[in-house]
Design a protein around this motif. Structure first.
Motif, PDB file in Angstrom:
ATOM      1  N   THR A 312       0.258  19.316  19.390  1.00  0.00           N
ATOM      2  CA  THR A 312       0.492  18.087  18.229  1.00  0.00           C
ATOM      3  C   THR A 312      -0.075  18.804  16.867  1.00  0.00           C
ATOM      4  N   ALA A 319      -0.630   4.068  13.671  1.00  0.00           N
ATOM      5  CA  ALA A 319       0.884   3.821  13.781  1.00  0.00           C
ATOM      6  C   ALA A 319       1.159   2.021  14.276  1.00  0.00           C
ATOM      7  N   ASP A 337       5.951   4.943   9.285  1.00  0.00           N
ATOM      8  CA  ASP A 337       5.325   5.919   8.457  1.00  0.00           C
ATOM      9  C   ASP A 337       5.903   5.636   6.951  1.00  0.00           C
ATOM     10  N   GLN A 450       4.039   4.298  24.341  1.00  0.00           N
ATOM     11  CA  GLN A 450       4.757   4.899  23.232  1.00  0.00           C
ATOM     12  C   GLN A 450       4.515   6.297  22.792  1.00  0.00           C
ATOM     13  N   LEU A 452       1.230   7.100  21.818  1.00  0.00           N
ATOM     14  CA  LEU A 452       0.217   6.881  20.867  1.00  0.00           C
ATOM     15  C   LEU A 452      -1.111   7.065  21.895  1.00  0.00           C
ATOM     16  N   GLU A 489      -0.681   7.776  16.087  1.00  0.00           N
ATOM     17  CA  GLU A 489       0.379   8.660  16.166  1.00  0.00           C
ATOM     18  C   GLU A 489       0.192  10.315  15.658  1.00  0.00           C
ATOM     19  N   PRO A 491       1.969  13.722  15.684  1.00  0.00           N
ATOM     20  CA  PRO A 491       3.256  14.076  16.085  1.00  0.00           C
ATOM     21  C   PRO A 491       3.136  15.554  16.613  1.00  0.00           C
ATOM     22  N   THR A 520      -0.155   7.586  27.438  1.00  0.00           N
ATOM     23  CA  THR A 520       0.087   8.571  26.239  1.00  0.00           C
ATOM     24  C   THR A 520       0.391   9.965  26.638  1.00  0.00           C
TER      25      THR A 520
END
Length: 860
Positions: A312, A319, A337, A450, A452, A489, A491, A520
């Motif tokens: 990441t 989030a 976002d 999700q 997260l 979050e 990405p 996660t």
């Protein structure tokens, strides 16, 4: 004076002040080996057996009165030495660039802000920003910070860390020692040779020319072959002298045979190619601290990687928020976002206490995200407390993955405690009842699914003004109330899925290791392509490939080895468990590469076949334990490094096969004509010229060869297998025998149809062109001639052009022709040469085809 010191402590030096002090005190470096001087390289080169033989032949020609021949040989000695100096200089330049990259970095305050600078540029008066895992750059005095522990064993020999404190304790920090606990600021007192380390004459270990096992084995082989070459040359000298009576010619033939048989190129290959490969890796953002790692890199079969910052972007954003309602209803809020939105009142305390449980000026991206959320949504509210005083910190520990901060207000009559951490740890602190725990766990799982990163937030209040109560020793003694959860979050980096897919094609299993919740971790692993959803009931489900830290604690070594055969995700893993994971994989015969960044990752990095430390967020101790340092912390760079590692190893193997093949016709032409009673075909001058082709070919030409198209579609190689397996060995020897037959055929045709000088010239021209042909034949393992001829390699065409130009000069320039004992060739003779070389190419291509069709027969 005091105000100046206070100003320096808060702002640090200016860039101008630092530059002036650096000029005055010199670099912060200890005397070390540094770069080799060119005189040392030349001295080492001239003591090599090959150059001693060349010098011996030159002296012998001089004693015989043939000063021209001796002078030419001496000129060739100079040329070979110059070429070697260029190759070694290029290698040393690459190594020196790597040393500079590997030199420790230091965080200092410059121009009022913290910045990373090379450790060698730290000067007296600099203010160091120190954190756990940092190597102290120079002798310094602690200005702020408490409960610090420094490992001073490299100075004192005492393995127990020493406690440091800015007030009421030991404030002295020494350059080279390691901060194992705490953080703070320190002002530099002494640097370089003036430091304690410099005064006692110690030197830190750095990047050095470490010999790999392959190089050690090859060195032994070369020594044995050298003994054999000298014995064979002595026997040839005696046999030729007794048979023909010309002891001078016999001595020259013996020297020529020794030069032809000596495989000194092997050591050149194993020095130049890995060093320049390490330089290429550095351009791919991978720093090589140990050259031996390149040998193993392409054989990696399991790649264990951290999630955060590697897969990441380590760019956290809040989030989602979950507000625990207690007896009321729970609430969940998604934060898309983009532009900040108003935060409903129910979520204010969750954000407020997450900030209170973080440091005031955070470096951690997660805590930066909390502060950013507060600035965007809690500004001008009573939930930001810039005037509160931090009384105590309770840090994370392996037993409790949560941290707490205790605060007081100036006019307050109570202590406010804010806690954040792994949801299960925070739930434990709050002593939730079973039905409450079920609700909270369901909310945490929903956020984790999700993708997260989920943290729990809790609060507590202890009556009593500042200084009037004694705080408990552990967090469990507070009466915490659960406030809610925060979902962050982070990405995935661009191109991660493609890099993981490339690893899968290359037979490399990627295992993600993270401290995050299993939900996660599973979601992120699916997005990255590490986990794939089953397509039938016969396939394993994703859950079968996920292992938690709690599971690891319950497994013995044998059971852990069994689970790790299929595991692709390890979640809620503590750093100390990484070592067990590495050892379990190694016990199954896997070649393991492991990434890490913390102090506790060092044992696993050291134990892995290839330890990879993070360059941007990694600690000094992690970098020092690793064989490679990832300068950009990007997983895609690891994949590129594996690809380049395979290319380097392939090119080493191709180069070694070429050297083995080309020495067969050279040695044969130095030996067989003498035994058959033919005129001498090769004198030392001729072999010295051939060495000018072989040396750059085996190092620079093959080092510049591009990777095979299917290089990342092959399974990892067996590290226990020989560099040249039986199939490759027989192929190389067979190519050499075919080349020898062509050269002997040229010599025989020349003796039958022309003078001995024409025969020698024809044989030498054929030998040189066979030499160049063998370079092309060994460029690629593919059968397609386009791969041998058309792949770009400017160095190859340069070597060919120079070699052909010198050959034509030796054949047609009268004075050079006389020195070489050659004669001008006519068109018919060139046609014979070209025909023999063409037949050699066809025969070698047939050998390559046969090797593809019957690999087992060649390997037997």
């Amino acid at each position: 004076m005091a105000s100046t010191a206070d100003s320096t402590a808060s702002q640090g030096l200016s860039s101008a002040q630092a530059a002036k002090l650096l000029a005055t005190h010199g670099p912060n470096a200890l005397p070390g080996a540094g770069a080799r001087r060119w005189t040392a390289i030349a001295r080492e080169t001239l003591t090599e057996p090959m150059f001693l033989l060349l010098l011996g032949a030159a002296v012998l020609y001089g004693l015989l009165g043939d000063w021209q021949e001796g002078g030419i040989l001496l000129g060739l000695v100079v040329m070979v030495v110059a070429l070697t100096l260029y190759q070694e200089g290029k290698t040393e330049h690459a190594m020196q660039a790597l040393r500079q990259l590997a030199s420790p970095q230091a965080q200092v305050l410059r121009d009022g802000k913290a910045q990373a600078v090379p450790g060698s540029t730290v000067v007296p008066g600099d203010v160091l920003v120190l954190a756990e895992g940092d190597r102290v750059a120079a002798d310094a005095t602690l200005l702020s910070g408490s409960d610090l522990m420094a490992d001073e064993s490299m100075l004192s020999g005492e393995s127990v860390p020493v406690e440091k404190a800015a007030t009421g304790g030991d404030t002295s920090l020494f350059g080279g020692t390691l901060l194992v606990l705490g953080h703070g600021l320190a002002r530099v007192d002494h640097t370089g040779a003036a430091s304690a380390m410099g005064r006692i004459g110690s030197a830190l270990d750095g990047l050095g020319p470490e010999d790999s096992p392959l190089k050690q084995q090859t060195t032994v082989l070369v020594k044995r072959l050298a003994v054999g070459a000298l014995a064979a040359s002595l026997l040839l000298f005696l046999a030729s002298g007794l048979l023909h009576g010309d002891w001078t010619a016999a001595l020259l033939s013996g020297i020529a045979l020794a030069m032809a048989l000596l495989p000194q190129e092997f050591t050149v290959i194993l020095t130049v190619l890995p060093a320049l490969g390490a330089w290429r890796l550095a351009k791919q953002q991978v720093l090589t601290r140990r050259l031996a790692a390149i040998e193993t890199l392409g054989a990696t079969s399991v790649l264990c990687v951290d999630k955060t910052g590697t897969l990441t972007e380590n760019r956290m954003r809040v989030a989602a928020l979950f507000a625990y309602g207690g007896t009321a209803a729970d609430q969940t809020l998604a934060l898309p976002d983009g532009e900040p939105h108003a935060l409903p009142e129910a979520f204010h305390r969750v954000a407020e206490y997450a900030i209170l449980a973080s440091v005031e000026e955070p470096f951690d991206p997660m805590e930066q995200a909390f502060h950013r959320l507060g600035q965007q949504t809690l500004q001008d509210t009573e939930h930001l407390h810039r005037d509160w005083t931090l009384v105590r910190e309770y840090g994370l520990s392996p037993q409790l993955r949560a941290m707490s901060h205790v605060w007081t207000a100036d006019d307050g009559d109570a202590h406010i405690v804010a806690a954040k951490g792994a949801p299960e740890a925070v739930f434990d602190l709050c002593h939730l009842r079973p039905h409450e725990l079920t609700r909270a766990q369901a909310a945490a799982t929903a956020l984790a699914d999700q993708g997260l990163r989920v943290l729990g937030v809790a609060s507590s209040r202890v009556p009593g003004a500042a200084g009037t109560i004694t705080l408990p020793r552990q967090e469990h003694d507070f009466d915490f109330t659960l406030l809610g959860l925060i979902g962050l979050e982070d990405p995935l980096r661009v191109g991660i899925a493609a890099s993981v897919a490339e690893c899968r094609q290359a037979g490399i299993r990627v295992v993600m290791i993270t401290g995050d919740h299993p939900g996660t971790a599973t979601a992120i692993a699916r997005h990255a392509g590490i986990l794939t959803l089953p397509t039938s009931k016969l396939e394993k489900t994703a859950n079968d490939e996920v292992l938690s830290g709690d599971d690891i604690d319950t497994l013995d070594d044998a059971a852990l080895r069994e689970r790790m055969r299929h595991t692709r995700v390890c979640a809620r893993v503590a750093p100390v468990q990484k070592l067990r994971i590495v050892q379990a994989l190694q016990a199954e015969g896997q070649i393991v590469a492991m990434t890490g960044d913390g102090v506790n990752d060092a044992p696993a990095l050291k134990a892995a076949h290839v330890g990879i430390a993070m360059g941007q967020r990694g600690t000094d101790v992690a970098r020092e334990s690793a064989a490679l340092v990832l300068l950009d912390d990007n997983f895609a760079s690891i994949t590129a490094a594996v690809r380049l590692g395979r290319r380097i190893f392939d090119n080493v193997r191709k180069s070694m096969a070429y050297v083995l093949a080309v020495h067969v016709p050279i040695a044969g032409m130095a030996l067989l004509p003498v035994l058959l009673g033919w005129p001498t075909a090769l004198f030392p001058l001729h072999i010295a010229f051939l060495e000018l082709v072989i040396d750059p070919a085996c190092s620079m030409v093959f080092e510049n060869e591009p990777a095979e198209k299917n290089g990342m579609q092959q399974p990892p190689r067996d590290v226990k297998a020989a560099l040249l397996n039986r199939g490759t060995l027989w192929q190389a020897l067979a190519q050499g025998v075919v080349g020898l037959m062509a050269v002997m055929g040229a010599m025989a045709w020349g003796l039958a149809h022309a003078s001995p000088e024409h025969a020698r010239t024809l044989a030498f021209a054929t030998l040189l062109l066979v030499n160049l042909s063998l370079i092309f034949m060994n460029r690629s393992a593919q059968l397609n001639p386009r791969a041998w001829l058309l792949r770009p390699n400017g160095v190859l065409w340069g070597v060919c052009a120079v070699a052909l130009g010198v050959l034509l000069a030796m054949v047609y320039v009268p004075w050079i022709q006389k020195l070489a004992a050659f004669a001008a060739l006519n068109a018919e003779q060139w046609a014979v040469c070209a025909g023999l070389v063409g037949l050699t190419l066809l025969a070698c291509a047939g050998l390559k085809w046969a090797g593809r069709q019957h690999p087992a027969a060649l390997a037997a």
